[in-house]
Design a protein around this motif. Sequence first.
Motif, PDB file in Angstrom:
ATOM      1  N   UNK A 146       0.837  -1.266  -0.043  1.00  0.00           N
ATOM      2  CA  UNK A 146       0.064   0.165  -0.027  1.00  0.00           C
ATOM      3  C   UNK A 146       0.896   1.367  -0.019  1.00  0.00           C
ATOM      4  N   UNK A 147       1.926   1.347   0.719  1.00  0.00           N
ATOM      5  CA  UNK A 147       2.830   2.543   0.840  1.00  0.00           C
ATOM      6  C   UNK A 147       3.359   2.782  -0.630  1.00  0.00           C
ATOM      7  N   UNK A 148       3.646   1.772  -1.451  1.00  0.00           N
ATOM      8  CA  UNK A 148       4.209   2.005  -2.814  1.00  0.00           C
ATOM      9  C   UNK A 148       2.994   2.443  -3.501  1.00  0.00           C
ATOM     10  N   UNK A 149       1.918   1.821  -3.600  1.00  0.00           N
ATOM     11  CA  UNK A 149       0.815   2.477  -4.173  1.00  0.00           C
ATOM     12  C   UNK A 149       0.421   3.788  -3.880  1.00  0.00           C
ATOM     13  N   UNK A 150       0.604   4.258  -2.863  1.00  0.00           N
ATOM     14  CA  UNK A 150       0.043   5.738  -2.302  1.00  0.00           C
ATOM     15  C   UNK A 150       1.151   6.441  -2.997  1.00  0.00           C
ATOM     16  N   UNK A 151       2.531   6.295  -3.018  1.00  0.00           N
ATOM     17  CA  UNK A 151       3.347   6.984  -3.401  1.00  0.00           C
ATOM     18  C   UNK A 151       3.293   7.193  -5.016  1.00  0.00           C
ATOM     19  N   UNK A 152       2.914   6.115  -5.823  1.00  0.00           N
ATOM     20  CA  UNK A 152       2.606   6.134  -7.279  1.00  0.00           C
ATOM     21  C   UNK A 152       1.296   6.938  -7.364  1.00  0.00           C
ATOM     22  N   UNK A 153       0.360   6.989  -6.633  1.00  0.00           N
ATOM     23  CA  UNK A 153      -0.889   7.915  -6.729  1.00  0.00           C
ATOM     24  C   UNK A 153      -0.282   9.523  -6.668  1.00  0.00           C
ATOM     25  N   UNK A 154       0.489   9.906  -5.732  1.00  0.00           N
ATOM     26  CA  UNK A 154       1.151  11.130  -5.389  1.00  0.00           C
ATOM     27  C   UNK A 154       2.037  11.583  -6.417  1.00  0.00           C
ATOM     28  N   UNK A 155       2.730  10.711  -7.144  1.00  0.00           N
ATOM     29  CA  UNK A 155       3.607  11.112  -8.047  1.00  0.00           C
ATOM     30  C   UNK A 155       2.730  11.304  -9.253  1.00  0.00           C
ATOM     31  N   UNK A 156       1.539  10.734  -9.588  1.00  0.00           N
ATOM     32  CA  UNK A 156       0.803  11.022 -10.587  1.00  0.00           C
ATOM     33  C   UNK A 156       0.081  12.463 -10.613  1.00  0.00           C
TER      34      UNK A 156
END
Length: 205
Positions: A170-180
């Motif tokens: 989940x931490x990685x997915x959250x970072x991907x969403x933010x990076x988008x």
Amino acid sequence: MTEAPKDVVRRGYDAVSHAYRADDADDGPYAPWIAALLGRLPDRADVLDLGCGCGVPVARALSAAGHAVTGVDLSEVQVRRARDLVPHATFHRADAAGLDLPDASFDAVVCLYMLIHLPLDEQPALLSRIARWLRPGGTLLAVAGHGAWTGTEENWLGAGAAMWWSHPDADTCRKWITAAGLTVDGEEFVPEGAGGHALFWARRP
């Protein structure tokens, strides 16, 4: 596994479509998510439902509320059922990772249990495109993986077909969403069996 992962996913959902969700299924655990999304939408919103399945319950509920829903799914069987079950929405059989849609064309994008069927290297790129497709203030509702895992289950749901998943934690997915370019404004753990998934609410500034 010798078959391409997306072919496994497509064949799997073709096989399990009715076992996965019946025509008359209620909103079940999706009900509070749908209600919360409806509360965020403007009148007559444009909504993109990626991994729409048979259209039940998300597209059905949003369409019934007067919103314009476009659903996309990899499974021909799922899309055919969706067109019958939710006749006022629009459905396409396509690979979500390959979509080319106009910028700022949707008030919300829904991805419930869809990202987890994409190869890991395709997920950040799709999230970036989703951010572009959203209008300012638009909402992303996504259910992704909670723990990192890639694998296949044979005879999924007893339908005689395999299914494939791949997701980061989940931490990685959250970072991907933010990076988008999206702002995460809600997150919760969705239990399932011995594990579970991560639900994200995010908004385009």
